[in-house]
Design a protein around this motif. Structure first.
Motif, PDB file in Angstrom:
ATOM      1  N   ILE A 173       2.047  -2.099   3.028  1.00  0.00           N
ATOM      2  CA  ILE A 173       1.717  -2.525   4.080  1.00  0.00           C
ATOM      3  C   ILE A 173       0.617  -1.774   5.082  1.00  0.00           C
ATOM      4  O   ILE A 173      -0.266  -2.231   5.968  1.00  0.00           O
ATOM      5  N   ARG A 174       1.258  -0.576   5.128  1.00  0.00           N
ATOM      6  CA  ARG A 174       0.267   0.638   5.917  1.00  0.00           C
ATOM      7  C   ARG A 174      -1.116   0.646   5.413  1.00  0.00           C
ATOM      8  O   ARG A 174      -2.028   0.644   6.109  1.00  0.00           O
ATOM      9  N   THR A 175      -1.270   0.472   4.041  1.00  0.00           N
ATOM     10  CA  THR A 175      -2.786   0.691   3.471  1.00  0.00           C
ATOM     11  C   THR A 175      -3.356  -0.570   3.732  1.00  0.00           C
ATOM     12  O   THR A 175      -4.582  -0.494   4.109  1.00  0.00           O
ATOM     13  N   LEU A 176      -2.680  -1.804   3.960  1.00  0.00           N
ATOM     14  CA  LEU A 176      -3.420  -2.885   4.060  1.00  0.00           C
ATOM     15  C   LEU A 176      -4.103  -2.667   5.668  1.00  0.00           C
ATOM     16  O   LEU A 176      -5.343  -3.527   5.846  1.00  0.00           O
ATOM     17  N   LYS A 177      -3.357  -1.936   6.304  1.00  0.00           N
ATOM     18  CA  LYS A 177      -3.873  -2.153   7.763  1.00  0.00           C
ATOM     19  C   LYS A 177      -5.162  -0.863   7.838  1.00  0.00           C
ATOM     20  O   LYS A 177      -6.106  -0.778   8.259  1.00  0.00           O
ATOM     21  N   ILE A 178      -4.520   0.532   7.533  1.00  0.00           N
ATOM     22  CA  ILE A 178      -5.219   1.518   7.945  1.00  0.00           C
ATOM     23  C   ILE A 178      -5.631   2.249   6.599  1.00  0.00           C
ATOM     24  O   ILE A 178      -6.080   3.622   6.503  1.00  0.00           O
ATOM     25  N   GLY A 179      -5.359   1.845   5.427  1.00  0.00           N
ATOM     26  CA  GLY A 179      -5.702   2.656   4.181  1.00  0.00           C
ATOM     27  C   GLY A 179      -7.219   3.007   4.038  1.00  0.00           C
ATOM     28  O   GLY A 179      -8.086   2.530   4.750  1.00  0.00           O
ATOM     29  N   LYS A 180      -7.648   4.114   3.383  1.00  0.00           N
ATOM     30  CA  LYS A 180      -8.896   4.566   3.131  1.00  0.00           C
ATOM     31  C   LYS A 180      -9.689   3.434   2.344  1.00  0.00           C
ATOM     32  O   LYS A 180      -9.222   3.094   1.107  1.00  0.00           O
TER      33      LYS A 180
ATOM     34  N   ARG B 207      -8.620  -0.986  -0.646  1.00  0.00           N
ATOM     35  CA  ARG B 207      -8.207   0.343  -0.147  1.00  0.00           C
ATOM     36  C   ARG B 207      -7.514   1.125  -1.233  1.00  0.00           C
ATOM     37  O   ARG B 207      -6.440   0.437  -1.736  1.00  0.00           O
ATOM     38  N   PHE B 208      -7.211   2.642  -0.857  1.00  0.00           N
ATOM     39  CA  PHE B 208      -6.256   3.452  -1.607  1.00  0.00           C
ATOM     40  C   PHE B 208      -4.964   3.386  -1.090  1.00  0.00           C
ATOM     41  O   PHE B 208      -4.762   3.742   0.099  1.00  0.00           O
ATOM     42  N   LEU B 209      -3.992   3.298  -1.840  1.00  0.00           N
ATOM     43  CA  LEU B 209      -2.562   3.531  -1.492  1.00  0.00           C
ATOM     44  C   LEU B 209      -2.449   5.001  -0.842  1.00  0.00           C
ATOM     45  O   LEU B 209      -3.128   6.169  -1.888  1.00  0.00           O
TER      46      LEU B 209
END
Ligand code: HEM
Ligand SMILES: [Cu+2]
Ligand SMILES: [Cu+2]
Lengths: 616, 291
Positions: A542-549, A467-469
């Motif tokens: 943390i955010r990316t791991l969950k909802i990252g593109k 996923r992209f940061l």
């Protein structure tokens, strides 16, 4: 160039038949002549496959997992180093607010901060972290050549960190000898942690070196022996060149630290006198005699200077690749870049005493070491030119990765220039052991490599996690860190001109010039902001791991092999059925006549016949 | 804002800071202007390169930022350009190194007429010793050090007896008289550093190190310890007063020599013995009473 190698030995002809485990890519009959690549010379590696949670994720033998383990543990120690730097800056900027801190504490923090940042953070992160993750992927092998040893390497590092941190809890606390650990002071009362603290520090370093040697052998031999078909040395990404050369340096330099640490431990525990002359302490003559404190300094810096390049060379390599990919342009002067890396690495063993101009060694050495030091500036400057020339007439994506690269160029050039001051003996005399030195090395080997690490994190995160940061958070993170760090260290040079010595528990305020109290407060505030800004990255991850593109395959349109694995993130064994076959260097960007602005390393010439690609 | 502009402002800010900074070196008070000059030269050359590289980078970033329908240039290398840059860099580096080495040559060549001063360091303090009328310092040894011989002078060395002892962290120097600082330490590393004199050198236990300078400005200066020496490092100060020749001669004539010191110690010892005798006597009496 490949044609001349055509099946010269019987073994090769035979091998493609007898070894069935996964195809070895086109035999010479089925592909066009132009696409022919020399066959493999050794059979494929048997991999150990973990089945339980423990063998898969803890005592794991997959270099990628080990890389992530190294990365996380190094980052953890780095955060401790960062917190220590906050405490120091609190004391230096706002001493009233740091009433809880004694001089003993301060010196322990300086020491642990310095040692952690240089060895346990940067070295472990670049070689253990990026090295493990990227080398096998970039050279097209299934794993490191000695996966078991690789696993042991990480766990020795782990024990080394445990011992290091344990020293915070022993009587007397961690050593406060300064990260250079100079005897006699390091093992005498009057220095905090002169008993258990320094002992544990030496033990921890010995463990680190032992673990590092296991890892280092792996990196070297993997690069030399396990490259995939077609991956000649001169087709390797500069990242691999940087890490590879740094590893060789480390293998040659760390032994000096090891023996220095061992000899000092003997002086400490058994009462030998390697580094201990006759000493008068509290009115009594100690039972030492005849040793040389300067000998330790030679050993330390024979390690210490190459150490700078152990951190810098991987950063050089990585940043070259990042710039090239995101400027959509081949790295300018690839050959020159490779030779510069190797040349800098070689020269770095002949400059160590530039840290010792005012140490009391024979001053005539100054002529030699000033000359070698300034010579090393030449290949270093060439690298800088080539980075900026890569930007010239590029097609530059100004994304977060590129921003970190630009930040690197600014801080590295800044720190490199101040290196010209300190290397040039005469100029070093007034400036050595002042805040000018602190500013110089933080800029050049603290902040600049940190910029590269951050760029690398944003660049390869889509590979590691798929996923992209987030770019927007990334921009905040970049600007706060870059501008903040620059405003910490740029003004700090001028404290050095005033003559403020380093390692002062109370910042010296010279009565002869304008008071610098205000500047020190400013620097401290900037340091707090920079530290806090790192939370943005943690949140972003943390955010990316969950909802990252989701990133998908080869999201940056890069050429090098790590992006060309069958699955993203790559799985154990990296390549699925077939090892990749390499036909070109990794820098064929924007080739005239090509459909896309990149040609991956595995693209055979027959697929891009219309292009004016240079043969690599 | 375009990132290129911010980078530009960073470079501009650095330049302005350098020009207008109120924090720069202290007024020089020794012969080492050459060091300052080399620094200034390095600032010109290095600063020039820094600005040039950064501005070039900013230009590229602004001029060549991503456009979908544009292609970057494909040019793996340019041998000629690389050669020019290598030669230019080598010349620049040589231009910095040459003055550096010339001044270093002066630094390691101590003038014949330099006055030798023994600077002795310990955790955490300084004291000084000057040659007496014979113009020579006596030799020393750490094991000799005791209350009667604070500098550890070898008692059988004829040069030592007339040495001038300054058991204080303050020392006076004569202006325009070159001095050779002989550093020694009885315990750990230290470094005797006066920012205005520019020069410094570590004191290393077990050996004697040295450096020289010529103070040339009357005034009082602070000595800072510039090599980490344990918890007291940051507070390890001393002082130097540079005086005119008359004032200096006056001052030095008032200092005691090792011979004076020995005589004084002997007197004190006699006194002490007397007092001790007396005390013993009183003590004995009291013990006797208690029993
Ligand atoms: C923004 C982050 C950082 C801050 C605020 C910071 C701050 C400091 C401070 C206040 C000192 C002590 C200066 C003194 O009293 O002499 C110091 C020393 C040092 N720092 Fe950092 N630092 C940072 C990051 C780093 C990094 C990334 C490195 C990695 C190279 C590093 C390496 C060192 C070393 C080697 C020392 C010398 C320790 C010694 O004198 O023994 N620092 N730093
Ligand atoms: Cu060095
Ligand atoms: Cu000191």
């Amino acid at each position: 160039m490949s044609d001349e190698y055509e099946n010269k030995t019987g073994y090769q002809a035979q091998s493609s038949e007898t070894i069935s485990s996964g195809g070895r890519g086109g035999g010479s009959g089925t592909v066009p002549d132009a696409d022919h690549v020399r066959p493999a010379e050794i059979p494929e590696q048997d991999l150990y496959h973990g089945h339980s949670f423990i063998t898969k994720w803890v005592f794991c033998q997959d270099a990628k997992v080990i890389g992530v383990q190294y990365f996380l543990l190094a980052t953890f120690t780095g955060i401790i180093g960062l917190i220590l730097s906050w405490l120091m800056r609190l004391q230096l900027g706002f001493p009233e607010a740091a009433g809880f801190m004694t001089a003993e504490h301060y010196y322990q923090f300086v020491t642990m901060h310095g040692m952690i940042m240089v060895v346990y953070f940067l070295t472990a992160l670049f070689l253990g972290g990026f090295g493990n993750y990227l080398i096998p992927l970039m050279v097209g092998s299934r794993d490191m050549v000695f996966p078991y040893l690789n696993m042991v390497s990480f766990w020795s590092f782990f024990v080394a960190v445990v011992v290091l941190l344990a020293s915070f809890f022993v009587p007397g606390g961690p050593t406060g000898a300064g990260w250079t650990l100079y005897p006699p002071q390091a093992i005498l009362e009057g220095t905090p942690g002169s008993g258990m603290g320094i002992l544990l520090m030496c033990i921890s370093l010995i463990l680190f070196v032992a673990g590092f040697t296991m890892g280092g052998l792996n990196y070297m031999i993997t690069v030399l022996q396990a490259r995939t078909r077609g991956m000649t040395l001169m087709r390797m990404p500069l990242t691999v060149w940087g890490i590879f050369t740094a590893t060789i340096l480390a293998m040659l330099a760390f032994p000096a630290l090891l023996v220095g640490g061992l000899m000092m431990t003997l002086d400490n525990v058994l009462g030998t006198s390697f580094f201990m002359p006759t000493i008068l302490k509290a009115g009594e003559v100690l039972e030492y005699g005849g040793g040389s404190p300067i000998l330790f300094q030679h050993l330390f810096w024979f390690f210490g200077h190459p150490e700078v390049y152990i951190v810098a060379l991987p950063a050089f390599g990585i940043v070259s690749d990042l710039i090239s990919v995101h400027a959509r342009k081949n790295i300018f002067g690839y050959r020159m870049m490779v030779w510069a890396i190797v040349g800098i690495g070689g020269l770095s063993f002949f400059v160590w005493a530039h840290h010792m101009y005012v140490s009391g060694m024979n001053p005539w050495f100054g002529f030699f070491f000033a000359t070698t030091t300034l010579i090393i500036a030449i290949p270093t400057a060439m690298k800088v030119y080539n980075w900026i020339l890569t930007l010239w007439r590029g097609n530059i994506r100004l994304n977060v990765v590129m921003l970190w690269c630009l930040g690197f160029i600014v801080t590295f050039v800044n720190g490199g220039i101040t290196g010209l001051f300190l290397g040039n003996v005469t100029v070093d005399v007034p400036l050595s052991d002042t805040y000018f030195v602190i500013a110089h090395f933080h800029m050049v080997m603290g902040i600049a490599p940190l910029m590269v690490i951050m760029g690398a994190v944003y660049h390869w995160f889509p590979l590691v996690a798929g996923r992209f940061l987030d770019e927007k958070l990334g921009k905040w993170h970049f600007w706060l860190t870059f501008l903040g760090a620059y405003s910490i260290y740029f003004p700090m040079h001028y404290l050095g001109f005033i003559g403020v010595p380093r390692r002062y528990f109370e910042m010296y305020d010279s009565p002869y010039v304008t008071s610098a109290v205000g500047m020190n407060e400013f620097i401290s505030v900037a340091a707090f902001i920079v530290g806090a800004a790192q939370l943005i990255l943690i949140y972003n991850i943390i955010r990316t791991l969950k909802i990252g593109k989701p990133a998908g395959h080869n999201p940056w349109q890069a050429n090098s092999l790590e992006w060309l694995t069958p699955s993203v993130p790559p799985e154990h064994g990296n390549w699925g059925e077939k090892l990749p076959v390499v036909h070109r260097w990794p820098y064929d960007f924007s080739v005239p006549g090509a459909k896309e602005d990149f040609i991956t390393q595995t693209t055979p010439p027959s697929e891009v016949t219309e292009t004016e690609v240079e043969k690599t | 804002m375009h990132p290129g502009i911010i980078f530009f402002l960073v470079v501009l800010g650095s330049l302005l800071f350098h020009i207008f900074t109120p924090w720069y070196w202290t007024d020089i008070a020794s012969n080492w202007v050459g060091m300052d000059d080399t620094i200034t030269l390095t600032f010109w050359v290095g600063g020039g390169v820094f600005i040039a590289v950064c501005l070039f980078m900013v230009y590229c970033v602004v001029k060549f930022s991503y456009k979908k329908d544009r292609r970057a240039e494909y040019k793996p290398d340019d041998k000629k350009l690389e050669k020019i840059l290598t030669v230019a860099t080598t010349l620049g580096v040589a231009a910095l190194l040459a003055p550096g080495l010339i001044i270093w040559n002066q630094f390691v060549t101590v003038p014949k007429n330099a006055l030798e001063i023994d600077v002795m360091a310990w955790q955490w303090g300084w004291q000084y010793r000057l040659p007496g009328e014979d113009g020579k310092l006596g030799t020393t040894q750490i094991v000799n050090i005791n209350d009667n011989n604070p500098f550890g002078i070898n008692l059988d060395d004829p040069y030592g007896k007339d040495d001038v002892l300054i058991q204080s962290d303050l020392i006076n120097l004569e202006t325009n008289q070159p001095v050779k600082i002989l550093l020694r330490s009885v315990d750990v590393l230290h470094n005797w550093y006066v920012p205005q004199f520019r020069a410094k050198m570590d004191a290393v236990p077990g050996i004697v190190t040295y450096y020289w300078f010529e103070p040339n400005k009357i005034g009082e200066y602070e000595v800072l310890c510039a090599e980490y020496c344990g918890v007291g490092h940051y507070a390890m100060r001393g002082g130097v007063e540079v005086q005119s020749t008359e004032d200096y001669n006056q001052w030095i004539s008032e200092q005691e020599t090792f011979n004076d010191y020995i005589a004084k110690q002997e007197n004190i010892e006699l006194e002490n013995k007397k007092i001790a005798k007396n005390n013993n006597f009183l003590l004995n009496k009291e013990t006797y009473k208690e029993e």
